[in-house]
Write a protein that holds these residues in place. Structure first.
Motif, PDB file in Angstrom:
ATOM      1  N   MET A   1      31.311  51.860  38.761  1.00  0.00           N
ATOM      2  CA  MET A   1      30.607  50.888  39.585  1.00  0.00           C
ATOM      3  C   MET A   1      30.495  51.426  41.007  1.00  0.00           C
ATOM      4  O   MET A   1      31.486  51.815  41.619  1.00  0.00           O
ATOM      5  N   GLY A   2      29.282  51.491  41.532  1.00  0.00           N
ATOM      6  CA  GLY A   2      29.053  52.055  42.850  1.00  0.00           C
ATOM      7  C   GLY A   2      29.424  51.098  43.972  1.00  0.00           C
ATOM      8  O   GLY A   2      29.690  49.921  43.750  1.00  0.00           O
ATOM      9  N   LEU A   3      29.426  51.623  45.186  1.00  0.00           N
ATOM     10  CA  LEU A   3      29.784  50.841  46.358  1.00  0.00           C
ATOM     11  C   LEU A   3      28.672  50.925  47.389  1.00  0.00           C
ATOM     12  O   LEU A   3      28.303  52.009  47.843  1.00  0.00           O
ATOM     13  N   ASP A   4      28.139  49.761  47.773  1.00  0.00           N
ATOM     14  CA  ASP A   4      27.166  49.653  48.856  1.00  0.00           C
ATOM     15  C   ASP A   4      27.787  48.863  49.990  1.00  0.00           C
ATOM     16  O   ASP A   4      28.748  48.105  49.788  1.00  0.00           O
ATOM     17  N   ARG A 133      52.120  48.892  58.131  1.00  0.00           N
ATOM     18  CA  ARG A 133      50.787  49.231  58.640  1.00  0.00           C
ATOM     19  C   ARG A 133      49.685  48.543  57.838  1.00  0.00           C
ATOM     20  O   ARG A 133      48.639  48.204  58.387  1.00  0.00           O
ATOM     21  N   ILE A 134      49.924  48.373  56.544  1.00  0.00           N
ATOM     22  CA  ILE A 134      48.883  47.788  55.697  1.00  0.00           C
ATOM     23  C   ILE A 134      48.518  46.376  56.136  1.00  0.00           C
ATOM     24  O   ILE A 134      47.414  45.900  55.902  1.00  0.00           O
ATOM     25  N   ASN A 135      49.452  45.690  56.798  1.00  0.00           N
ATOM     26  CA  ASN A 135      49.201  44.315  57.228  1.00  0.00           C
ATOM     27  C   ASN A 135      48.365  44.228  58.499  1.00  0.00           C
ATOM     28  O   ASN A 135      47.980  43.135  58.913  1.00  0.00           O
ATOM     29  N   SER A 136      48.096  45.365  59.140  1.00  0.00           N
ATOM     30  CA  SER A 136      47.302  45.340  60.364  1.00  0.00           C
ATOM     31  C   SER A 136      45.993  46.117  60.246  1.00  0.00           C
ATOM     32  O   SER A 136      45.175  46.093  61.163  1.00  0.00           O
ATOM     33  N   TRP A 137      45.790  46.804  59.117  1.00  0.00           N
ATOM     34  CA  TRP A 137      44.565  47.572  58.903  1.00  0.00           C
ATOM     35  C   TRP A 137      43.755  46.947  57.774  1.00  0.00           C
ATOM     36  O   TRP A 137      44.161  46.970  56.618  1.00  0.00           O
ATOM     37  N   SER A 138      42.597  46.416  58.106  1.00  0.00           N
ATOM     38  CA  SER A 138      41.764  45.797  57.074  1.00  0.00           C
ATOM     39  C   SER A 138      41.285  46.823  56.055  1.00  0.00           C
ATOM     40  O   SER A 138      41.131  46.510  54.870  1.00  0.00           O
ATOM     41  N   LEU A 139      41.029  48.062  56.483  1.00  0.00           N
ATOM     42  CA  LEU A 139      40.553  49.084  55.543  1.00  0.00           C
ATOM     43  C   LEU A 139      41.605  49.418  54.495  1.00  0.00           C
ATOM     44  O   LEU A 139      41.291  49.600  53.321  1.00  0.00           O
ATOM     45  N   PHE A 140      42.877  49.498  54.902  1.00  0.00           N
ATOM     46  CA  PHE A 140      43.938  49.775  53.939  1.00  0.00           C
ATOM     47  C   PHE A 140      44.277  48.537  53.116  1.00  0.00           C
ATOM     48  O   PHE A 140      44.758  48.655  51.986  1.00  0.00           O
ATOM     49  N   LYS A 141      44.044  47.375  53.661  1.00  0.00           N
ATOM     50  CA  LYS A 141      44.359  46.126  52.964  1.00  0.00           C
ATOM     51  C   LYS A 141      43.354  45.840  51.847  1.00  0.00           C
ATOM     52  O   LYS A 141      43.584  44.992  50.990  1.00  0.00           O
ATOM     53  N   GLY A 142      42.243  46.549  51.848  1.00  0.00           N
ATOM     54  CA  GLY A 142      41.231  46.333  50.814  1.00  0.00           C
ATOM     55  C   GLY A 142      40.269  45.221  51.145  1.00  0.00           C
ATOM     56  O   GLY A 142      39.623  44.656  50.247  1.00  0.00           O
ATOM     57  N   VAL A 143      40.131  44.889  52.430  1.00  0.00           N
ATOM     58  CA  VAL A 143      39.192  43.840  52.845  1.00  0.00           C
ATOM     59  C   VAL A 143      37.765  44.283  52.530  1.00  0.00           C
ATOM     60  O   VAL A 143      37.405  45.453  52.730  1.00  0.00           O
ATOM     61  N   CYS A 144      36.968  43.351  52.039  1.00  0.00           N
ATOM     62  CA  CYS A 144      35.558  43.624  51.739  1.00  0.00           C
ATOM     63  C   CYS A 144      34.614  42.709  52.509  1.00  0.00           C
ATOM     64  O   CYS A 144      33.394  42.816  52.367  1.00  0.00           O
ATOM     65  N   HIS A 145      35.178  41.787  53.311  1.00  0.00           N
ATOM     66  CA  HIS A 145      34.364  40.848  54.091  1.00  0.00           C
ATOM     67  C   HIS A 145      34.870  40.807  55.527  1.00  0.00           C
ATOM     68  O   HIS A 145      36.049  40.524  55.770  1.00  0.00           O
ATOM     69  N   ILE A 248      29.754  41.583  57.549  1.00  0.00           N
ATOM     70  CA  ILE A 248      29.671  42.846  56.823  1.00  0.00           C
ATOM     71  C   ILE A 248      30.357  42.658  55.478  1.00  0.00           C
ATOM     72  O   ILE A 248      31.438  42.069  55.410  1.00  0.00           O
ATOM     73  N   ILE A 249      29.733  43.147  54.422  1.00  0.00           N
ATOM     74  CA  ILE A 249      30.268  42.977  53.077  1.00  0.00           C
ATOM     75  C   ILE A 249      30.235  44.305  52.339  1.00  0.00           C
ATOM     76  O   ILE A 249      29.215  45.015  52.373  1.00  0.00           O
ATOM     77  N   LEU A 250      31.316  44.656  51.655  1.00  0.00           N
ATOM     78  CA  LEU A 250      31.310  45.776  50.719  1.00  0.00           C
ATOM     79  C   LEU A 250      30.877  45.229  49.366  1.00  0.00           C
ATOM     80  O   LEU A 250      31.535  44.332  48.808  1.00  0.00           O
ATOM     81  N   ASP A 251      29.801  45.733  48.838  1.00  0.00           N
ATOM     82  CA  ASP A 251      29.220  45.212  47.599  1.00  0.00           C
ATOM     83  C   ASP A 251      29.421  46.207  46.463  1.00  0.00           C
ATOM     84  O   ASP A 251      29.081  47.372  46.583  1.00  0.00           O
ATOM     85  N   PHE A 252      30.001  45.718  45.363  1.00  0.00           N
ATOM     86  CA  PHE A 252      30.225  46.578  44.198  1.00  0.00           C
ATOM     87  C   PHE A 252      30.215  45.757  42.928  1.00  0.00           C
ATOM     88  O   PHE A 252      30.225  44.552  42.947  1.00  0.00           O
TER      89      PHE A 252
END
Length: 252
Positions: A1-4, A133-145, A248-252
């Motif tokens: 599944m791709g990521l846009d 660190r994971i609790n302060s970084w949205s990118l590492f936390k897996g945030v998509c919105h 901003i949304i990560l769409d997959f």
């Protein structure tokens, strides 16, 4: 599944009144395009979507204000505002995460990035996941919105469709990108934006009319080049989201 990646109103997103870069390419070049989603049922009418999203947004802003977030303000939701989209895909985003982990932890990252590489087995990523660190970084936390507010926050909240997710502010994502650039490249804006064209995936083939020639499937990529490519796309999405005041949304 791709990521846009998509930056625009939730109304356009849920009403599916937007086109991925692959869809735009296919339509411009006369190719058929088939998009497979977990839910392929037709979206509700845009008026219903906007009403539901606006009600959700009002609840969200109220909860944030009551929680002491002064910058929480409603943004305009409609089915006409412009949107931005691009396609980093998973390998580029994961290469960026691996690069960032290496800069944060002063570790080495693999110079080559195998296609579909599982970074969550890499010791640098495991160290980040097992740290605070994971609790302060949205990118590492897996945030998509990410929503358009100016406080650098991250929190759990159900989306308008009822799915519980972690949501962050566009301001937090911007700060993360500034930190990544500071830790590694120290590149100026012009250079960063150029990476979307000069870095990334190697060419698998050449277009000649409606034919693809010299086809070769690349199984290994340059890690830092992929990271720069994803970084450039995220940077442009943040700039667009700030200008238009949209999520901003990560769409997959």
């Amino acid at each position: 599944m791709g990521l846009d990646i998509y930056a625009g109103t939730y109304t356009r997103y849920y009403a599916r009144n937007w086109k991925t870069v692959n869809q735009q390419f296919c339509e411009a070049n006369g190719y058929e395009y088939h998009q497979i989603r977990a839910d392929n049922s037709p979206p509700p009418p845009a008026e219903e979507v906007m009403a539901a999203v606006s009600n959700w947004e009002e609840q969200l802003v109220t909860v944030l204000k009551n929680s002491g977030v002064p910058s929480a303000e409603s943004w305009e939701e409609n089915n006409e505002k412009p949107y931005y989209t691009s396609k980093p895909d998973w390998d580029a985003l994961n290469a960026l995460l691996l690069y960032t982990a290496s800069r944060l932890l002063a570790g080495d990252f693999p110079k080559e990035f195998p296609k579909n590489f599982d970074i969550y087995k890499h010791p640098l990523i495991l160290e980040i996941i097992n740290s605070e660190r994971i609790n302060s970084w949205s990118l590492f936390k897996g945030v998509c919105h990410w929503i358009p507010i100016n406080d650098s926050i991250m929190f759990g909240f159900p989306l308008a469709n009822g799915v519980n997710v972690d949501i962050a502010a566009v301001a937090l994502l911007k700060n993360e990108l500034l930190k990544i650039n500071e830790l590694g490249w120290n590149a100026d804006r012009e250079t960063i934006l150029s990476w979307a064209e000069t870095e990334g995936y190697p060419c698998d083939g050449e277009m000649n009319g409606n034919k693809i020639e010299n086809l070769q499937v690349n199984e290994v990529y340059d890690t830092e080049s992929l990271a720069k490519f994803a970084f450039s796309i995220l940077w442009e999405a943040v700039e667009f989201a700030e200008k238009e005041r949209v999520p901003i949304i990560l769409d997959f």
